[in-house]
Design a protein around this motif. Structure first.
Motif, mmCIF file in Angstrom:
data_model
loop_
_atom_site.group_PDB
_atom_site.id
_atom_site.type_symbol
_atom_site.label_atom_id
_atom_site.label_comp_id
_atom_site.label_asym_id
_atom_site.label_seq_id
_atom_site.Cartn_x
_atom_site.Cartn_y
_atom_site.Cartn_z
ATOM 1 N N GLU A 263 0.825 -1.209 0.000
ATOM 2 C CA GLU A 263 0.000 0.000 0.000
ATOM 3 C C GLU A 263 0.862 1.264 0.000
ATOM 4 O O GLU A 263 0.549 2.234 -0.706
ATOM 5 C CB GLU A 263 -0.918 0.005 1.225
ATOM 6 N N VAL A 264 1.941 1.261 0.761
ATOM 7 C CA VAL A 264 2.835 2.421 0.799
ATOM 8 C C VAL A 264 3.444 2.670 -0.577
ATOM 9 O O VAL A 264 3.482 3.808 -1.066
ATOM 10 C CB VAL A 264 3.948 2.213 1.846
ATOM 11 N N VAL A 265 3.911 1.614 -1.208
ATOM 12 C CA VAL A 265 4.540 1.749 -2.529
ATOM 13 C C VAL A 265 3.534 2.264 -3.548
ATOM 14 O O VAL A 265 3.848 3.131 -4.374
ATOM 15 C CB VAL A 265 5.138 0.399 -2.974
ATOM 16 N N SER A 266 2.328 1.773 -3.470
ATOM 17 C CA SER A 266 1.306 2.156 -4.451
ATOM 18 C C SER A 266 0.724 3.538 -4.190
ATOM 19 O O SER A 266 0.689 4.395 -5.086
ATOM 20 C CB SER A 266 0.177 1.116 -4.446
ATOM 21 N N LYS A 267 0.304 3.800 -2.951
ATOM 22 C CA LYS A 267 -0.452 5.016 -2.672
ATOM 23 C C LYS A 267 0.410 6.206 -2.253
ATOM 24 O O LYS A 267 0.062 7.352 -2.530
ATOM 25 C CB LYS A 267 -1.495 4.738 -1.591
ATOM 26 N N GLU A 268 1.524 5.954 -1.579
ATOM 27 C CA GLU A 268 2.353 7.061 -1.104
ATOM 28 C C GLU A 268 3.514 7.366 -2.046
ATOM 29 O O GLU A 268 3.875 8.524 -2.235
ATOM 30 C CB GLU A 268 2.865 6.755 0.305
ATOM 31 N N GLN A 269 4.100 6.316 -2.628
ATOM 32 C CA GLN A 269 5.165 6.537 -3.593
ATOM 33 C C GLN A 269 4.628 6.686 -5.013
ATOM 34 O O GLN A 269 5.379 7.041 -5.922
ATOM 35 C CB GLN A 269 6.173 5.382 -3.534
ATOM 36 N N ASN A 270 3.321 6.389 -5.183
ATOM 37 C CA ASN A 270 2.688 6.477 -6.503
ATOM 38 C C ASN A 270 3.443 5.654 -7.543
ATOM 39 O O ASN A 270 3.617 6.073 -8.692
ATOM 40 C CB ASN A 270 2.593 7.943 -6.959
ATOM 41 N N CYS A 271 3.883 4.460 -7.131
ATOM 42 C CA CYS A 271 4.636 3.584 -8.007
ATOM 43 C C CYS A 271 3.682 2.705 -8.808
ATOM 44 O O CYS A 271 2.765 2.098 -8.250
ATOM 45 C CB CYS A 271 5.593 2.717 -7.186
ATOM 46 N N ARG A 272 3.920 2.618 -10.095
ATOM 47 C CA ARG A 272 3.040 1.820 -10.957
ATOM 48 C C ARG A 272 3.363 0.333 -10.869
ATOM 49 O O ARG A 272 2.597 -0.510 -11.342
ATOM 50 C CB ARG A 272 3.166 2.273 -12.415
ATOM 51 N N LEU A 273 4.511 0.001 -10.286
ATOM 52 C CA LEU A 273 4.930 -1.385 -10.146
ATOM 53 C C LEU A 273 4.431 -1.966 -8.830
ATOM 54 O O LEU A 273 4.182 -1.230 -7.872
ATOM 55 C CB LEU A 273 6.459 -1.492 -10.179
ATOM 56 N N SER A 274 4.325 -3.271 -8.774
ATOM 57 C CA SER A 274 4.062 -3.927 -7.501
ATOM 58 C C SER A 274 5.309 -3.799 -6.632
ATOM 59 O O SER A 274 6.401 -3.445 -7.114
ATOM 60 C CB SER A 274 3.738 -5.413 -7.718
ATOM 61 N N LEU A 275 5.165 -4.085 -5.344
ATOM 62 C CA LEU A 275 6.304 -4.006 -4.431
ATOM 63 C C LEU A 275 7.441 -4.899 -4.909
ATOM 64 O O LEU A 275 8.610 -4.482 -4.948
ATOM 65 C CB LEU A 275 5.858 -4.396 -3.024
ATOM 66 N N GLU A 276 7.133 -6.129 -5.285
ATOM 67 C CA GLU A 276 8.161 -7.062 -5.730
ATOM 68 C C GLU A 276 8.837 -6.570 -7.008
ATOM 69 O O GLU A 276 10.063 -6.664 -7.153
ATOM 70 C CB GLU A 276 7.549 -8.444 -5.954
ATOM 71 N N GLU A 277 8.051 -6.048 -7.927
ATOM 72 C CA GLU A 277 8.617 -5.535 -9.181
ATOM 73 C C GLU A 277 9.483 -4.307 -8.940
ATOM 74 O O GLU A 277 10.517 -4.120 -9.589
ATOM 75 C CB GLU A 277 7.488 -5.197 -10.160
ATOM 76 N N GLN A 278 9.057 -3.473 -8.006
ATOM 77 C CA GLN A 278 9.834 -2.273 -7.672
ATOM 78 C C GLN A 278 11.188 -2.650 -7.079
ATOM 79 O O GLN A 278 12.230 -2.080 -7.433
ATOM 80 C CB GLN A 278 9.039 -1.398 -6.703
ATOM 81 N N VAL A 279 11.198 -3.608 -6.162
ATOM 82 C CA VAL A 279 12.448 -4.043 -5.555
ATOM 83 C C VAL A 279 13.381 -4.616 -6.623
ATOM 84 O O VAL A 279 14.581 -4.308 -6.655
ATOM 85 C CB VAL A 279 12.187 -5.085 -4.449
ATOM 86 N N LEU A 280 12.848 -5.437 -7.522
ATOM 87 C CA LEU A 280 13.663 -6.017 -8.583
ATOM 88 C C LEU A 280 14.213 -4.940 -9.504
ATOM 89 O O LEU A 280 15.393 -4.979 -9.894
ATOM 90 C CB LEU A 280 12.853 -7.027 -9.389
#
Length: 243
Positions: free
Chosen positions: A130-147
């Protein structure tokens, strides 16, 4: 291969750090400690020297994140301290990561010391989907962002990444075994997780492929730090023996 269990000295001052070091045993050789922002900002380089004098290897976790020139010059100074690992935020981008590597190389050359391993922070273990999606406004999933961040770190010359145990297996599959995977957020199943979200036991972290783990509050806030350390170390070392 050395696969350390690092104890986080997330403490208020030198006195507290020395008391914890004494509680862990009279000799720091073979042990690695993490010195983070709280302790370093209070005591500066002298706390590193105190711990090094006792034989400890040092993971200096300051998570640098600034313009490339500033990070390069900061890393030049940190490399002169004789520490073993340092950190930057992968989100700073390729130019910043490359500048960090240059700074470490220059500082090590000037001081005649080995260059510390440069580890890039991917997503903090306190971050959730939720933090990655809503606060960082990242279009990737958490796992995809880390990769994505880990791939950037490797392409930029970093020696490894800091990530949760939940991502290590996928990262190893993509990035290979010649990369350092440092895993914080380590808790036994019966421990309080605090503000950590993505946690694992030492054995789980090893099974996933961690190169090293960091343990903080379960040891540094324990009434019996040495016993807590030995408990975590046993779980980590037993899992290594099974490999």
């Amino acid at each position: 291969m050395n696969r350390p269990l690092m104890v986080a000295f997330d403490l208020a001052n030198q006195q507290a750090a020395m008391e914890l070091a004494k509680a862990l045993g009279p000799d720091g050789r073979g042990k690695t400690v993490k010195v983070g922002m709280e302790l370093y900002y209070k005591e500066g380089a002298r706390i590193l020297q105190k711990l090094q004098e006792q034989g400890y290897a040092i993971f200096l976790d300051l998570k640098l994140y600034d313009i490339p020139h500033t990070v390069e010059k900061a890393m030049l100074q940190l490399a002169r301290l004789g520490v073993d690992y340092v950190t930057v935020h992968a989100m700073g981008g390729q130019e910043m990561l490359q500048a960090a590597k240059r700074g470490l190389a220059a500082g090590a050359a000037e001081s005649g010391l080995p260059a510390p391993k440069l580890l890039a922070i991917t997503e903090l273990t306190s971050a959730s989907e939720e933090v990655v999606s809503k606060e960082q406004n990242c279009r990737l999933s958490l796992e995809e962002q880390v990769l994505s961040l880990a791939q950037l770190a490797k392409d930029s010359g970093c020696d490894g990444v800091v990530c949760s145990a939940l991502e290590v297996e996928d990262l190893r599959r993509v990035l290979g075994d010649d990369f350092f995977y440092l895993v914080p957020g380590i808790r036994m199943s019966d421990d309080q997780v605090g503000d950590q979200v993505r946690v694992a036991t030492p054995a789980m972290a090893h099974k996933a492929g961690a190169s090293a783990i960091v343990v903080g509050r379960p040891i540094n806030q324990s009434a019996q730090p040495k016993r807590a350390y030995e408990r975590y170390l046993a779980d980590w070392q037993d899992s290594l023996k099974e490999n």
